[in-house]
Design a protein around this motif. Structure first.
Motif, short mmCIF file in Angstrom:
data_model
loop_
_atom_site.label_atom_id
_atom_site.label_comp_id
_atom_site.label_asym_id
_atom_site.label_seq_id
_atom_site.Cartn_x
_atom_site.Cartn_y
_atom_site.Cartn_z
N ILE A 132 0.84 -1.20 0.00
CA ILE A 132 0.00 0.00 0.00
C ILE A 132 0.88 1.25 0.00
O ILE A 132 0.65 2.20 -0.75
CB ILE A 132 -0.98 0.02 1.20
CG1 ILE A 132 -1.87 -1.23 1.18
CG2 ILE A 132 -1.85 1.28 1.18
CD1 ILE A 132 -2.84 -1.34 2.34
N ASN A 180 2.45 1.89 -3.42
CA ASN A 180 1.43 2.47 -4.28
C ASN A 180 1.18 3.95 -3.98
O ASN A 180 1.08 4.77 -4.89
CB ASN A 180 0.15 1.68 -3.98
CG ASN A 180 -0.68 1.53 -5.18
OD1 ASN A 180 -0.17 1.42 -6.29
ND2 ASN A 180 -1.98 1.52 -4.98
N ASN A 181 1.08 4.27 -2.69
CA ASN A 181 0.81 5.64 -2.27
C ASN A 181 1.92 6.60 -2.71
O ASN A 181 1.65 7.77 -2.98
CB ASN A 181 0.65 5.73 -0.74
CG ASN A 181 -0.72 5.24 -0.28
OD1 ASN A 181 -1.66 5.17 -1.05
ND2 ASN A 181 -0.82 4.88 0.99
N LYS A 239 1.39 8.11 -6.12
CA LYS A 239 0.28 9.07 -6.20
C LYS A 239 0.72 10.45 -5.76
O LYS A 239 -0.03 11.42 -5.85
CB LYS A 239 -0.90 8.63 -5.31
CG LYS A 239 -1.30 7.19 -5.43
CD LYS A 239 -2.02 6.95 -6.74
CE LYS A 239 -2.42 5.49 -6.85
NZ LYS A 239 -2.78 5.13 -8.22
N SER A 271 -5.42 9.11 -1.93
CA SER A 271 -5.53 9.43 -3.37
C SER A 271 -6.43 8.42 -4.06
O SER A 271 -7.21 8.76 -4.95
CB SER A 271 -4.16 9.40 -4.03
OG SER A 271 -3.35 10.42 -3.51
N ARG A 288 -2.10 -7.61 0.90
CA ARG A 288 -3.09 -6.54 0.90
C ARG A 288 -4.50 -7.11 1.10
O ARG A 288 -5.36 -6.44 1.65
CB ARG A 288 -3.00 -5.81 -0.44
CG ARG A 288 -3.22 -4.33 -0.32
CD ARG A 288 -2.89 -3.63 -1.61
NE ARG A 288 -3.53 -2.32 -1.62
CZ ARG A 288 -3.47 -1.46 -2.62
NH1 ARG A 288 -2.80 -1.78 -3.71
NH2 ARG A 288 -4.08 -0.31 -2.56
#
Lengths: 199, 463
Positions: free
Chosen positions: A106, A109-110, A113, B151, B233
């Motif tokens: 996570i 991925n963040n 962004k 986001s 995840r």
């Protein structure tokens, strides 16, 4: 989002595995309703003592690394909570690139962004880069287009997903891109209503 | 021959909107849960770009992370100003964008991962996201559920989709059945001890085998909840009769003809026999002993019958120092100051019952402050109907209002520096439950036994 092309900067060494997002930005700073202003509390509990004084032994408090824009660290960086406050606080401090053997999904991925480049390299490369970062004179040169990290004469290449690279290089906003698929989304929704009316 | 598929493959393909040349997919999101902490910046983003929430009905809001758990919280008791502002911001955003919100006086309010399934908002075969890493919990029902950043929250609000690369398939196969006194929490802690906190990184873990089949749906939620602590995840368990039975009659669950059609679809949600996984781990359930963590990562876990490990490297040294332990010390000799029974891992009715059974007619040790925080208003109501609140209070526990509470200590429920807690939550990171606080993770029954003894305890001696 700010573009990421080439970054020439100091790298701070943090030789520790499993740095979790609670360590990156503790919970008491998640109560903001803004993205900015979190840099002063990046790594809060490692950086300051209970009285709020800087701890001399923490890398980002040392003169050479106070303005570092790159972090070299251990495996599984960014594990734990999904809080985007973690990349926000890194960015607000000035960290635009994190180099590690591995990242939690996570957090990884963040980063994209927010215009931060997370680079995965082998454990041998991390070891070399950690040593390079520990030399306070060294500057790292990160070239995203070339997918390379250069320190002095030494160069290390890295892998990165083509689409993510494209977005970082151009500072692209994901939502705008996705909305180009509007008709595909509408088609999907119609099919879904027919097949799964209960949703 | 058609390609054999895993459960993850099937749900993914069912939600594929578009594929790009770069290898990332556009995935449709059926259900989006939102809370006060990870959404303010997302709504602000929508406002700044003049976008709307694409499907307000697919979005459900709740206040949970930073709320007071005091019984007079609606009057502002134990409410901090910055928390109040965040809650108020969510109220305004839900109102402005037409999203339903379970507010503080609503009996349906509670921890986001408890209320989703409780309301039937989460359903088998759906994609479920939330700006919270423990969204993996919903995988217990055969939903593809995972945490996202702010986001991505904004992206889902605006487009009802997510742009991502498909993850790999991993299977954790647990053979045999759990011994008496060993719970879902012990099982998932033992699994994390085995695979490590990065063991599932880049993968979706499907949990299969007799042990998961035997578990109640609530136990399965505990397992999938901590898939993220194993690096994955998302966690998945194929839905079965128990799952269908659980959803029957819930507010958002299908009704009438739709119910039959839904069940027909849900029955297809399992991995094809012979489908291959990128990674597989096999564990035997028969020898698992009640587990407790000793360090500052969920993988620092041992059977309660063991001792604090010897120092073998820098990470172990740092963990033992932070935790204030002595190498070689029996875990059962470690004295505690606080007990926390709650969190999205263990705050459902079965958790309440399991803890109450241990403390019934007994007293919390003098040196211990113990609290129970039910996962939702409905869990609390059910527990009170069964008289569990009285059992806890007679034993000396504090009986609180629902919320995330001391799992992440974003409200006033927290540890003081150096305090040690027996906790049913999911993370024992440094400072997680309060700066300088020391967390030992365990099951609700184990935490209840620790409360009585005043130190870490083997629950099997209390059953």
């Amino acid at each position: 989002m700010q573009k990421f092309t080439v970054l020439k900067a100091k790298a701070a060494p943090m030789p520790r595995a499993n740095i979790d997002t609670d360590l990156i930005i503790p919970k008491q700073f998640l109560k903001t309703i803004q993205r900015s202003g979190l840099g002063k509390n990046l790594f809060n509990d490692l950086r300051y003592d209970e009285q709020g004084n800087e701890r001399d032994d923490f890398v980002l408090n040392q003169e050479a690394y106070r303005h570092a824009n790159i972090l070299v660290t251990g495996e599984n960086f960014g594990c734990g909570s999904s809080r985007e406050h973690a990349p926000w606080s890194l960015l607000d401090f000035g960290i635009q690139c994190v180099i590690a053997e591995s990242f939690a999904d996570i957090f990884y991925n963040n980063c994209f962004k927010n215009g931060i480049l997370p680079i995965k390299v082998s454990s041998e490369d991390v070891e070399q880069l950690m040593q390079a970062a520990e030399n306070k004179e060294n500057e790292f040169n990160i070239d995203l287009e070339q997918q390379s990290i250069t320190v002095g004469n030494h160069q290390i290449d890295f892998e990165i997903d083509a689409f993510r690279k494209h977005c970082l290089l151009n500072g692209l906003d994901d939502i705008g891109l996705t909305l180009q698929n509007e008709s595909a989304i509408q088609d999907f929704e119609q099919k879904r209503t027919k097949q799964k009316a209960w949703l | 021959m058609t390609k054999l598929k895993t459960l993850y493959d099937k749900i993914w393909e069912d939600h594929l909107v578009a594929q790009s040349d770069a290898g990332d997919d556009l995935i449709y999101i059926d259900r989006h849960l939102i809370h006060e902490v990870t959404t303010p910046q997302a709504f602000e983003g929508l406002r700044m770009s003049g976008r709307k929430v694409r499907n307000p009905k697919a979005t459900l809001g709740v206040i949970d992370h930073n709320v007071s758990t005091h019984k007079n919280r609606h009057q502002g008791v134990e409410v901090e100003e910055d928390s109040r502002l965040q809650v108020e911001t969510l109220r305004q955003n839900c109102d402005e964008f037409g999203v339903e919100l379970y507010d503080i006086l609503d009996v349906r309010q509670g921890i986001v991962h408890v209320i989703g399934p409780e309301q039937g908002f989460t359903l088998p075969g759906t994609t479920v996201v939330c700006g919270d890493s423990h969204t993996s919990t919903h995988g217990a029902f055969g939903a593809l559920a995972f945490g996202i950043g702010t986001s991505e929250v904004e992206h889902v609000l605006a487009t009802q989709t997510l742009r991502m690369k498909k993850l790999k398939n991993m299977r954790v196969l647990v053979e045999g059945s759990l011994p008496l006194g060993v719970t879902a929490k012990d099982l998932i802690l033992a699994i994390i001890g085995e695979i490590g906190t990065a063991g599932g990184t880049g993968h979706v873990i499907e949990f299969s085998g007799q042990a998961f089949h035997d578990l109640s749906v609530e136990g399965r939620m505990t397992v999938c909840n901590m898939a993220i602590e194993g690096g994955a995840r998302a966690g998945l368990i194929a839905p079965d009769e128990k799952t269908f039975e659980y959803f029957k009659g819930r507010p958002f669950a299908p009704k009438g003809d739709d119910w039959d059609k839904a069940v027909e679809y849900w029955e297809t949600l399992k991995t094809d026999e012979g489908a291959s996984f990128d990674k597989e781990v096999v564990i035997s359930a028969n020898n698992i002993v009640p587990q407790v963590t000793w360090g500052t990562s969920p993988e620092d876990v041992l059977p309660i019958t063991e001792q604090v490990p010897e120092v073998s490297n820098d990470a172990v040294k740092r963990a033992i120092e932070y935790m204030g332990l002595i190498p070689g010390q029996p875990l059962q000799d470690v004295k505690i100051d606080k007990v926390f029974i709650g969190s999205c891992t263990n705050s459902r009715i079965e958790d309440m019952r399991a803890a109450a059974e241990i403390v019934k007619g007994k007293k919390v040790a003098d040196n211990v402050y113990a609290m129970v925080v039910p996962g939702s208003g409905l869990v609390k109501e059910q527990a009170e109907e069964e008289g569990l609140d009285k059992i806890f209070m007679h034993a000396g526990f504090d009986w609180r209002e629902p919320g995330c509470s001391m799992c992440l200590a974003m409200n006033v429920d927290k540890l003081q520096p150096g305090e040690r807690c027996a906790s049913t939550s999911n993370r024992n990171f440094e400072g997680r439950q309060g700066r300088g606080g020391r967390t030992h993770l365990m099951s609700p029954a184990m935490a209840a036994a620790a409360a009585l003894k005043g130190s870490l305890a083997d629950v099997r001696e209390y059953q």
